[in-house]
Write a protein that holds these residues in place. Structure first.
Motif, PDB file in Angstrom:
ATOM      1  N   GLU A   5       0.830  -1.203   0.000  1.00  0.00           N
ATOM      2  CA  GLU A   5       0.000   0.000   0.000  1.00  0.00           C
ATOM      3  C   GLU A   5       0.866   1.256   0.000  1.00  0.00           C
ATOM      4  N   LYS A   6       1.909   1.260   0.826  1.00  0.00           N
ATOM      5  CA  LYS A   6       2.785   2.427   0.933  1.00  0.00           C
ATOM      6  C   LYS A   6       3.539   2.687  -0.369  1.00  0.00           C
ATOM      7  N   ARG A   7       4.001   1.648  -1.011  1.00  0.00           N
ATOM      8  CA  ARG A   7       4.844   1.770  -2.204  1.00  0.00           C
ATOM      9  C   ARG A   7       4.090   1.527  -3.506  1.00  0.00           C
ATOM     10  N   ARG A   8       2.762   1.575  -3.476  1.00  0.00           N
ATOM     11  CA  ARG A   8       1.917   1.240  -4.628  1.00  0.00           C
ATOM     12  C   ARG A   8       2.330   1.967  -5.896  1.00  0.00           C
ATOM     13  N   GLU A   9       2.424   3.286  -5.848  1.00  0.00           N
ATOM     14  CA  GLU A   9       2.738   4.062  -7.048  1.00  0.00           C
ATOM     15  C   GLU A   9       4.140   3.766  -7.555  1.00  0.00           C
ATOM     16  N   GLU A  10       5.095   3.584  -6.642  1.00  0.00           N
ATOM     17  CA  GLU A  10       6.464   3.266  -7.064  1.00  0.00           C
ATOM     18  C   GLU A  10       6.515   1.900  -7.750  1.00  0.00           C
ATOM     19  N   ILE A  11       5.765   0.934  -7.225  1.00  0.00           N
ATOM     20  CA  ILE A  11       5.728  -0.403  -7.815  1.00  0.00           C
ATOM     21  C   ILE A  11       5.112  -0.336  -9.215  1.00  0.00           C
ATOM     22  N   ILE A  12       4.013   0.391  -9.356  1.00  0.00           N
ATOM     23  CA  ILE A  12       3.356   0.526 -10.664  1.00  0.00           C
ATOM     24  C   ILE A  12       4.304   1.169 -11.677  1.00  0.00           C
ATOM     25  N   GLN A  13       4.966   2.254 -11.277  1.00  0.00           N
ATOM     26  CA  GLN A  13       5.889   2.939 -12.187  1.00  0.00           C
ATOM     27  C   GLN A  13       7.060   2.039 -12.571  1.00  0.00           C
ATOM     28  N   ALA A  14       7.585   1.280 -11.610  1.00  0.00           N
ATOM     29  CA  ALA A  14       8.698   0.368 -11.897  1.00  0.00           C
ATOM     30  C   ALA A  14       8.263  -0.731 -12.860  1.00  0.00           C
ATOM     31  N   CYS A  15       7.046  -1.211 -12.723  1.00  0.00           N
ATOM     32  CA  CYS A  15       6.529  -2.228 -13.654  1.00  0.00           C
ATOM     33  C   CYS A  15       6.383  -1.640 -15.057  1.00  0.00           C
ATOM     34  N   LYS A  16       5.858  -0.425 -15.141  1.00  0.00           N
ATOM     35  CA  LYS A  16       5.696   0.222 -16.445  1.00  0.00           C
ATOM     36  C   LYS A  16       7.044   0.445 -17.126  1.00  0.00           C
ATOM     37  N   LYS A  17       8.051   0.832 -16.341  1.00  0.00           N
ATOM     38  CA  LYS A  17       9.380   1.117 -16.902  1.00  0.00           C
ATOM     39  C   LYS A  17      10.240  -0.138 -17.030  1.00  0.00           C
ATOM     40  N   ARG A  18       9.714  -1.263 -16.526  1.00  0.00           N
ATOM     41  CA  ARG A  18      10.461  -2.527 -16.517  1.00  0.00           C
ATOM     42  C   ARG A  18      11.756  -2.408 -15.716  1.00  0.00           C
ATOM     43  N   THR A  19      11.663  -1.710 -14.575  1.00  0.00           N
ATOM     44  CA  THR A  19      12.821  -1.535 -13.694  1.00  0.00           C
ATOM     45  C   THR A  19      12.509  -2.031 -12.285  1.00  0.00           C
ATOM     46  N   LEU A  20      11.678  -3.053 -12.206  1.00  0.00           N
ATOM     47  CA  LEU A  20      11.258  -3.577 -10.908  1.00  0.00           C
ATOM     48  C   LEU A  20      12.443  -4.010 -10.055  1.00  0.00           C
ATOM     49  N   CYS A  21      13.405  -4.683 -10.662  1.00  0.00           N
ATOM     50  CA  CYS A  21      14.563  -5.169  -9.916  1.00  0.00           C
ATOM     51  C   CYS A  21      15.346  -4.006  -9.313  1.00  0.00           C
ATOM     52  N   LYS A  22      15.679  -3.031 -10.150  1.00  0.00           N
ATOM     53  CA  LYS A  22      16.492  -1.896  -9.698  1.00  0.00           C
ATOM     54  C   LYS A  22      15.725  -0.994  -8.738  1.00  0.00           C
ATOM     55  N   ASP A  23      14.492  -0.663  -9.070  1.00  0.00           N
ATOM     56  CA  ASP A  23      13.746   0.335  -8.310  1.00  0.00           C
ATOM     57  C   ASP A  23      13.045  -0.193  -7.064  1.00  0.00           C
ATOM     58  N   ILE A  24      12.686  -1.458  -7.039  1.00  0.00           N
ATOM     59  CA  ILE A  24      11.957  -1.989  -5.888  1.00  0.00           C
ATOM     60  C   ILE A  24      12.758  -3.062  -5.148  1.00  0.00           C
ATOM     61  N   LEU A  25      13.163  -4.096  -5.886  1.00  0.00           N
ATOM     62  CA  LEU A  25      13.860  -5.200  -5.226  1.00  0.00           C
ATOM     63  C   LEU A  25      15.154  -4.758  -4.566  1.00  0.00           C
TER      64      LEU A  25
END
Length: 133
Positions: A5-25
């Motif tokens: 819930e806290k990181r919802r927008e960051e997770i969505i943006q990372a998925c759109k940019k295909r940077t989930l590993c770098k930006d979230i993980l």
């Protein structure tokens, strides 16, 4: 509030940019489990089973505010302070950290307008940009 819930927008943006590993993980998930991932890792955002498992666990954990190293906070940084746990947060500017206490300039002043008068507070946290406005 859960991490998802806290990181919802960051997770969505990372998925759109295909940077989930770098930006979230690498930024949130792995450090919360005391793990790291090297920059030259062969990971491509979808293949690492252990990262995926940790991400699933992390998403459902309760969000915890990160610890602040108050000795490194710059003077005049916007902060939220209070003296009682049940009290509301008050907007102030950081003055100093001394003897384990956070001090903020009185009445919302900054070092520019009030370099001498600062009060210590029992509770303090860095203000998020939207909270500081």
């Amino acid at each position: 509030m859960k991490n998802r819930e806290k990181r919802r927008e960051e997770i969505i943006q990372a998925c759109k940019k295909r940077t989930l590993c770098k930006d979230i993980l690498k930024k949130f998930v792995l450090p919360s489990f005391g793990q790291t991932c090297s920059e030259d890792s062969p990971c491509n955002d979808t293949e690492c089973d252990s990262c995926q498992f940790l991400a699933v666990l992390w998403l459902d954990e309760e969000y915890k505010e990160p610890e602040v190293d108050w000795s490194k906070v710059a003077v005049d940084t916007p902060v939220l302070v209070k003296n009682a746990e049940c009290a509301g947060w008050v907007k102030r500017h950081f003055a100093k950290y001394e003897d384990g206490q956070v001090y903020a300039f009185d009445l919302g002043c900054t070092s520019w307008t009030n370099s001498r008068h600062a009060t210590s507070w029992n509770y303090a946290k860095l203000a998020e940009l939207e909270e500081a406005e």
